[in-house]
Design a protein around this motif. Structure first.
Motif, PDB file in Angstrom:
ATOM      1  N   ASN A  51       0.851  -1.199   0.000  1.00  0.00           N
ATOM      2  CA  ASN A  51       0.000   0.000   0.000  1.00  0.00           C
ATOM      3  C   ASN A  51       0.886   1.248   0.000  1.00  0.00           C
ATOM      4  O   ASN A  51       2.119   1.143   0.113  1.00  0.00           O
ATOM      5  CB  ASN A  51      -0.950  -0.002   1.215  1.00  0.00           C
ATOM      6  CG  ASN A  51      -0.188  -0.133   2.528  1.00  0.00           C
ATOM      7  OD1 ASN A  51       0.574   0.740   2.915  1.00  0.00           O
ATOM      8  ND2 ASN A  51      -0.369  -1.264   3.207  1.00  0.00           N
ATOM      9  N   GLY A  52       0.260   2.399  -0.083  1.00  0.00           N
ATOM     10  CA  GLY A  52       1.015   3.651  -0.169  1.00  0.00           C
ATOM     11  C   GLY A  52       1.727   4.018   1.121  1.00  0.00           C
ATOM     12  O   GLY A  52       2.849   4.543   1.104  1.00  0.00           O
ATOM     13  N   LEU A  53       1.074   3.757   2.248  1.00  0.00           N
ATOM     14  CA  LEU A  53       1.724   4.047   3.532  1.00  0.00           C
ATOM     15  C   LEU A  53       3.001   3.217   3.671  1.00  0.00           C
ATOM     16  O   LEU A  53       4.052   3.742   4.055  1.00  0.00           O
ATOM     17  CB  LEU A  53       0.759   3.769   4.700  1.00  0.00           C
ATOM     18  CG  LEU A  53       1.361   3.834   6.114  1.00  0.00           C
ATOM     19  CD1 LEU A  53       2.002   5.189   6.407  1.00  0.00           C
ATOM     20  CD2 LEU A  53       0.282   3.546   7.171  1.00  0.00           C
ATOM     21  N   TYR A  82      -2.766  14.282   4.280  1.00  0.00           N
ATOM     22  CA  TYR A  82      -3.422  13.126   4.868  1.00  0.00           C
ATOM     23  C   TYR A  82      -2.473  12.517   5.892  1.00  0.00           C
ATOM     24  O   TYR A  82      -1.254  12.511   5.698  1.00  0.00           O
ATOM     25  CB  TYR A  82      -3.778  12.110   3.768  1.00  0.00           C
ATOM     26  CG  TYR A  82      -4.476  10.913   4.343  1.00  0.00           C
ATOM     27  CD1 TYR A  82      -5.641  11.073   5.094  1.00  0.00           C
ATOM     28  CD2 TYR A  82      -3.964   9.639   4.184  1.00  0.00           C
ATOM     29  CE1 TYR A  82      -6.262   9.979   5.652  1.00  0.00           C
ATOM     30  CE2 TYR A  82      -4.588   8.544   4.743  1.00  0.00           C
ATOM     31  CZ  TYR A  82      -5.741   8.725   5.478  1.00  0.00           C
ATOM     32  OH  TYR A  82      -6.352   7.649   6.051  1.00  0.00           O
ATOM     33  N   ALA A 134      -1.379   9.747   6.676  1.00  0.00           N
ATOM     34  CA  ALA A 134      -0.441   8.677   6.317  1.00  0.00           C
ATOM     35  C   ALA A 134       0.967   9.213   6.072  1.00  0.00           C
ATOM     36  O   ALA A 134       1.955   8.559   6.418  1.00  0.00           O
ATOM     37  CB  ALA A 134      -0.945   7.926   5.084  1.00  0.00           C
ATOM     38  N   SER A 135       1.081  10.407   5.486  1.00  0.00           N
ATOM     39  CA  SER A 135       2.417  10.984   5.241  1.00  0.00           C
ATOM     40  C   SER A 135       3.171  11.083   6.573  1.00  0.00           C
ATOM     41  O   SER A 135       4.345  10.713   6.662  1.00  0.00           O
ATOM     42  CB  SER A 135       2.313  12.397   4.650  1.00  0.00           C
ATOM     43  OG  SER A 135       1.285  12.524   3.712  1.00  0.00           O
ATOM     44  N   VAL A 156       4.341  16.468  -0.432  1.00  0.00           N
ATOM     45  CA  VAL A 156       3.125  15.724  -0.770  1.00  0.00           C
ATOM     46  C   VAL A 156       2.427  16.480  -1.899  1.00  0.00           C
ATOM     47  O   VAL A 156       2.113  17.660  -1.741  1.00  0.00           O
ATOM     48  CB  VAL A 156       2.173  15.633   0.450  1.00  0.00           C
ATOM     49  CG1 VAL A 156       0.928  14.821   0.098  1.00  0.00           C
ATOM     50  CG2 VAL A 156       2.883  15.060   1.665  1.00  0.00           C
ATOM     51  N   ASP A 186       5.609  12.128  -1.514  1.00  0.00           N
ATOM     52  CA  ASP A 186       4.375  11.364  -1.333  1.00  0.00           C
ATOM     53  C   ASP A 186       3.553  11.601  -2.600  1.00  0.00           C
ATOM     54  O   ASP A 186       2.936  12.659  -2.763  1.00  0.00           O
ATOM     55  CB  ASP A 186       3.639  11.843  -0.077  1.00  0.00           C
ATOM     56  CG  ASP A 186       2.349  11.077   0.154  1.00  0.00           C
ATOM     57  OD1 ASP A 186       1.816  10.497  -0.818  1.00  0.00           O
ATOM     58  OD2 ASP A 186       1.849  11.081   1.299  1.00  0.00           O
ATOM     59  N   ALA A 246       1.033   9.776  -3.648  1.00  0.00           N
ATOM     60  CA  ALA A 246      -0.188   8.968  -3.553  1.00  0.00           C
ATOM     61  C   ALA A 246      -1.341   9.553  -4.362  1.00  0.00           C
ATOM     62  O   ALA A 246      -2.183   8.819  -4.866  1.00  0.00           O
ATOM     63  CB  ALA A 246      -0.600   8.828  -2.088  1.00  0.00           C
ATOM     64  N   GLN A 247      -1.363  10.887  -4.488  1.00  0.00           N
ATOM     65  CA  GLN A 247      -2.533  11.520  -5.112  1.00  0.00           C
ATOM     66  C   GLN A 247      -2.232  12.079  -6.505  1.00  0.00           C
ATOM     67  O   GLN A 247      -3.080  12.751  -7.079  1.00  0.00           O
ATOM     68  CB  GLN A 247      -3.046  12.655  -4.209  1.00  0.00           C
ATOM     69  CG  GLN A 247      -3.445  12.170  -2.818  1.00  0.00           C
ATOM     70  CD  GLN A 247      -4.218  13.208  -2.020  1.00  0.00           C
ATOM     71  OE1 GLN A 247      -4.405  14.339  -2.449  1.00  0.00           O
ATOM     72  NE2 GLN A 247      -4.670  12.818  -0.832  1.00  0.00           N
ATOM     73  N   SER A 253       0.521   5.345  -4.087  1.00  0.00           N
ATOM     74  CA  SER A 253      -0.591   4.530  -3.579  1.00  0.00           C
ATOM     75  C   SER A 253      -1.547   4.188  -4.712  1.00  0.00           C
ATOM     76  O   SER A 253      -1.863   5.047  -5.543  1.00  0.00           O
ATOM     77  CB  SER A 253      -1.356   5.300  -2.506  1.00  0.00           C
ATOM     78  OG  SER A 253      -2.611   4.677  -2.256  1.00  0.00           O
ATOM     79  N   TYR A 307      -4.542   2.740  -3.823  1.00  0.00           N
ATOM     80  CA  TYR A 307      -5.828   2.618  -3.114  1.00  0.00           C
ATOM     81  C   TYR A 307      -6.928   2.816  -4.165  1.00  0.00           C
ATOM     82  O   TYR A 307      -6.762   3.630  -5.087  1.00  0.00           O
ATOM     83  CB  TYR A 307      -5.835   3.723  -2.049  1.00  0.00           C
ATOM     84  CG  TYR A 307      -7.062   3.883  -1.229  1.00  0.00           C
ATOM     85  CD1 TYR A 307      -7.265   3.100  -0.096  1.00  0.00           C
ATOM     86  CD2 TYR A 307      -8.019   4.855  -1.549  1.00  0.00           C
ATOM     87  CE1 TYR A 307      -8.406   3.277   0.688  1.00  0.00           C
ATOM     88  CE2 TYR A 307      -9.154   5.033  -0.772  1.00  0.00           C
ATOM     89  CZ  TYR A 307      -9.343   4.246   0.344  1.00  0.00           C
ATOM     90  OH  TYR A 307     -10.459   4.417   1.120  1.00  0.00           O
ATOM     91  N   LYS A 360      -7.733   6.268  -5.778  1.00  0.00           N
ATOM     92  CA  LYS A 360      -6.684   7.141  -6.327  1.00  0.00           C
ATOM     93  C   LYS A 360      -6.783   7.202  -7.863  1.00  0.00           C
ATOM     94  O   LYS A 360      -7.481   6.403  -8.469  1.00  0.00           O
ATOM     95  CB  LYS A 360      -5.299   6.625  -5.890  1.00  0.00           C
ATOM     96  CG  LYS A 360      -5.104   6.615  -4.360  1.00  0.00           C
ATOM     97  CD  LYS A 360      -4.955   8.016  -3.776  1.00  0.00           C
ATOM     98  CE  LYS A 360      -5.264   8.093  -2.293  1.00  0.00           C
ATOM     99  NZ  LYS A 360      -4.277   7.524  -1.395  1.00  0.00           N
ATOM    100  N   ALA A 369      -2.808  -1.529  -2.652  1.00  0.00           N
ATOM    101  CA  ALA A 369      -1.606  -1.696  -3.465  1.00  0.00           C
ATOM    102  C   ALA A 369      -0.804  -0.404  -3.422  1.00  0.00           C
ATOM    103  O   ALA A 369      -1.360   0.678  -3.209  1.00  0.00           O
ATOM    104  CB  ALA A 369      -1.968  -2.025  -4.921  1.00  0.00           C
ATOM    105  N   TYR A 378      -9.261  17.442   4.452  1.00  0.00           N
ATOM    106  CA  TYR A 378      -9.646  16.483   5.483  1.00  0.00           C
ATOM    107  C   TYR A 378     -10.244  17.275   6.637  1.00  0.00           C
ATOM    108  O   TYR A 378      -9.857  18.430   6.829  1.00  0.00           O
ATOM    109  CB  TYR A 378      -8.424  15.681   5.917  1.00  0.00           C
ATOM    110  CG  TYR A 378      -7.877  14.887   4.729  1.00  0.00           C
ATOM    111  CD1 TYR A 378      -8.407  13.627   4.416  1.00  0.00           C
ATOM    112  CD2 TYR A 378      -6.923  15.424   3.902  1.00  0.00           C
ATOM    113  CE1 TYR A 378      -7.937  12.919   3.309  1.00  0.00           C
ATOM    114  CE2 TYR A 378      -6.467  14.707   2.792  1.00  0.00           C
ATOM    115  CZ  TYR A 378      -6.980  13.460   2.503  1.00  0.00           C
ATOM    116  OH  TYR A 378      -6.550  12.786   1.401  1.00  0.00           O
TER     117      TYR A 378
END
Ligand SMILES: *Cc1c(COP(=O)(O)O)cnc(C)c1O
Length: 371
Positions: A58-60, A89, A91-92, A134, A160, A162-163, A184, A186, A189, A197, A317
Motif C-alpha cells: 500500500n502507499g503508507l 493526509y 499517512a504521510s 506531498v 508522497d 499517492a494523489q 498509492s 488505493y 486514487k 496496493a 480532510y
C-alpha cells in the motif's frame, strides 16, 4: 444522486479485460512475486521515468519503506527530523513517526494548499535530514526553493505521490523528482487497484535493493535475511489489474482536467473560493485533479445543501494530523493556515466517468446556493 466517486462505474469500463487478466492469474497458479508484478513494476517505472519500481502492499508502506531503507543505509537514525507539510493526509506523517523519526510540520501556501516552500528554511535544525513533499489533491508540490534547500543542507527529498500519478514538474513526472517516492493505488486514487496496493519509485540502485529486501522479510536471497524486514508485497492479481488501468491513466487524467476547467470557468459564487492552478514565476504547477477542492466559510451548510439536492461531497480532510488524538504531543501547535483550510474545504465530485450533465448540475446547484 451524483455520487462523489463511483468506483464500480470507473472499473466497469475495463470489466472484460480485468476478468481476463484475473482469470489468467488464477490459472497461472502463482500469486505473489511473479510475472504480473515484475511486468507492472517495469511498466510503471517507465511511466514515471525512473530506474526502479518496487511493488508493495500500500502507499503508507511505500513511504515507510523509503525511510526505513535510509535508516538501514545509515543516512537516517532515530530522532532525526523530517520536514513535512502540516496540511496532508495523516499517512504521510505516520510514515515518519513509525520509523521513530520526528515530523516537523510546515504550513501550506493558501494558494496551492501544498507545503509553502518559503517557510521551510526557518524550520531547519542540525537534526533535519530530509523533506517530504506531498503532491496534495493531485497538484505538484515541487518548487525551485525546495531544490535549493535540499542542496544547501544536503537533505533527502521524499515524495508522497499517492494523489498525483501522471502529474509533472518541469516535464518530469512526480514520483521521479525526489530520492524516493511513495505511490498509492488505493481504489479511489487516480490509478486505483481493486484493494490495497502501492509502489516505491526511485533512481537509486542501492535504495531500491534495500527496499526490495525490507518488503520481503528483510531478505534479498531466499532464507538469507540481511535486515529486520516486513512483509509488504504487491500481489499478482492487483498488479494484473493495475497493468490494465495504467494504459488509461493519461486519458483519465485528461478528462479530470477538462472537468476541473469546466468547474473553474463556470462556478461563480461570492462565498466560494476555487482552487488555483497557478503559475509560479519559475515553474508551471501541473495538476491531475485527484480532488477538486473548493473553500467556503460556511462549508458545513454548503455541504448539507448539496446533499439535499442529491450531490455527494466529501471533506479532505476535516481534522489535521496535529489536532488528532494520535498526535497528542502536537495538539498545541499553532498552524492557523492549516486549521483554516480544514475548516473550509469541500471536495466536489470529480472522476473520469462523470457525465457532462452531472457536471452541469453541480455547477448550477452551487451557483444558485443562497447562503
Ligand atoms: C492515500 C494516501 C496515502 C496512503 O496510501 P494507502 O495506499 O492508503 O496506504 C498516503 N499519502 C497520501 C497523501 C494519500 O492520499
Amino acid at each position: 444522486m451524483i455520487k462523489f466517486l463511483d468506483l464500480y462505474k470507473i472499473n466497469k469500463r475495463f470489466e472484460d479485460e480485468i476478468n481476463e487478466v484475473i482469470n489468467r492469474t488464477i490459472r497461472s497458479g502463482w500469486y505473489l512475486l511473479g510475472k504480473e508484478v515484475s511486468s507492472f513494476e517495469k511498466e510503471y517505472a517507465e511511466y514515471i521515468n525512473v530506474e526502479h519500481c518496487i511493488g508493495v502492499a500500500n502507499g503508507l508502506d511505500a513511504l515507510r519503506l523509503v525511510l526505513k531503507a535510509y535508516i538501514e543505509l545509515g543516512r537516517l537514525k532515530e530522532g532525526d527530523e523530517i520536514i513535512a507539510p502540516a496540511n496532508t493526509y495523516i499517512a504521510s506523517i505516520l510514515s515518519i513517526s513509525d520509523n521513530r523519526l520526528v515530523p516537523v510540520l510546515v504550513e501550506p501556501d493558501l494558494m496551492t494548499y501544498n507545503i509553502d516552500p518559503f517557510r521551510i528554511e526557518e524550520k531547519i535544525s542540525h537534526r533535519t535530514k530530509g523533506i517530504m513533499i506531498v503532491h496534495l489533491y493531485g497538484q505538484n508540490a515541487m518548487h525551485p526553493e525546495i531544490k535549493r534547500i535540499t542542496e544547501k543542507y544536503n537533505l533527502i527529498l521524499i515524495e508522497d505521490n499517492a494523489q498525483a500519478q501522471g502529474c509533472r514538474y518541469n516535464e518530469r513526472p512526480t514520483g521521479s523528482i525526489g530520492d524516493g517516492s511513495g505511490n498509492s493505488f488505493y481504489p479511489g486514487k487516480n490509478l486505483g487497484a481493486m484493494g490495497d496496493a502501492g509502489a516505491v519509485t526511485t533512481d537509486n540502485n542501492e535504495l531500491a535493493e534495500v527496499i526490495r529486501g525490507l518488503a520481503n522479510y528483510g531478505s534479498t536471497r531466499k532464507y538469507i535475511n540481511d535486515f529486520k524486514g516486513l512483509n509488504s508485497r504487491l500481489d499478482e492479481i492487483q498488479a494484473a489489474v493495475l497493468r490494465v488501468k495504467l494504459k488509461r491513466l493519461d486519458s483519465d487524467n485528461q478528462r479530470r482536467r477538462e472537468i476541473a476547467q469546466f468547474y473553474l470557468d463556470n462556478i461563480k459564487h461570492p462565498e466560494i473560493i476555487l482552487p488555483t492552478s497557478m503559475t509560479f514565476v519559475e515553474c508551471r504547477l501541473d495538476h491531475v485533479w485527484h480532488l477538486f477542492v473548493i473553500r467556503s466559510k460556511n462549508r458545513d451548510k454548503l455541504k448539507n445543501y448539496l446533499e439535499i439536492i442529491g450531490i455527494q461531497t466529501l471533506i479532505h480532510y476535516p481534522v489535521p494530523p496535529h489536532k488528532q488524538q494520535a498526535y497528542r504531543e502536537m495538539n498545541g501547535y499553532r498552524l492557523p493556515i492549516t486549521e483554516l483550510i480544514h475548516d473550509e474545504v469541500l471536495s466536489l465530485p470529480i472522476s473520469p466517468v462523470l457525465e457532462q450533465s452531472e457536471i452541469e448540475q453541480v455547477v448550477e446547484a452551487i451557483n444558485s446556493y443562497q447562503k
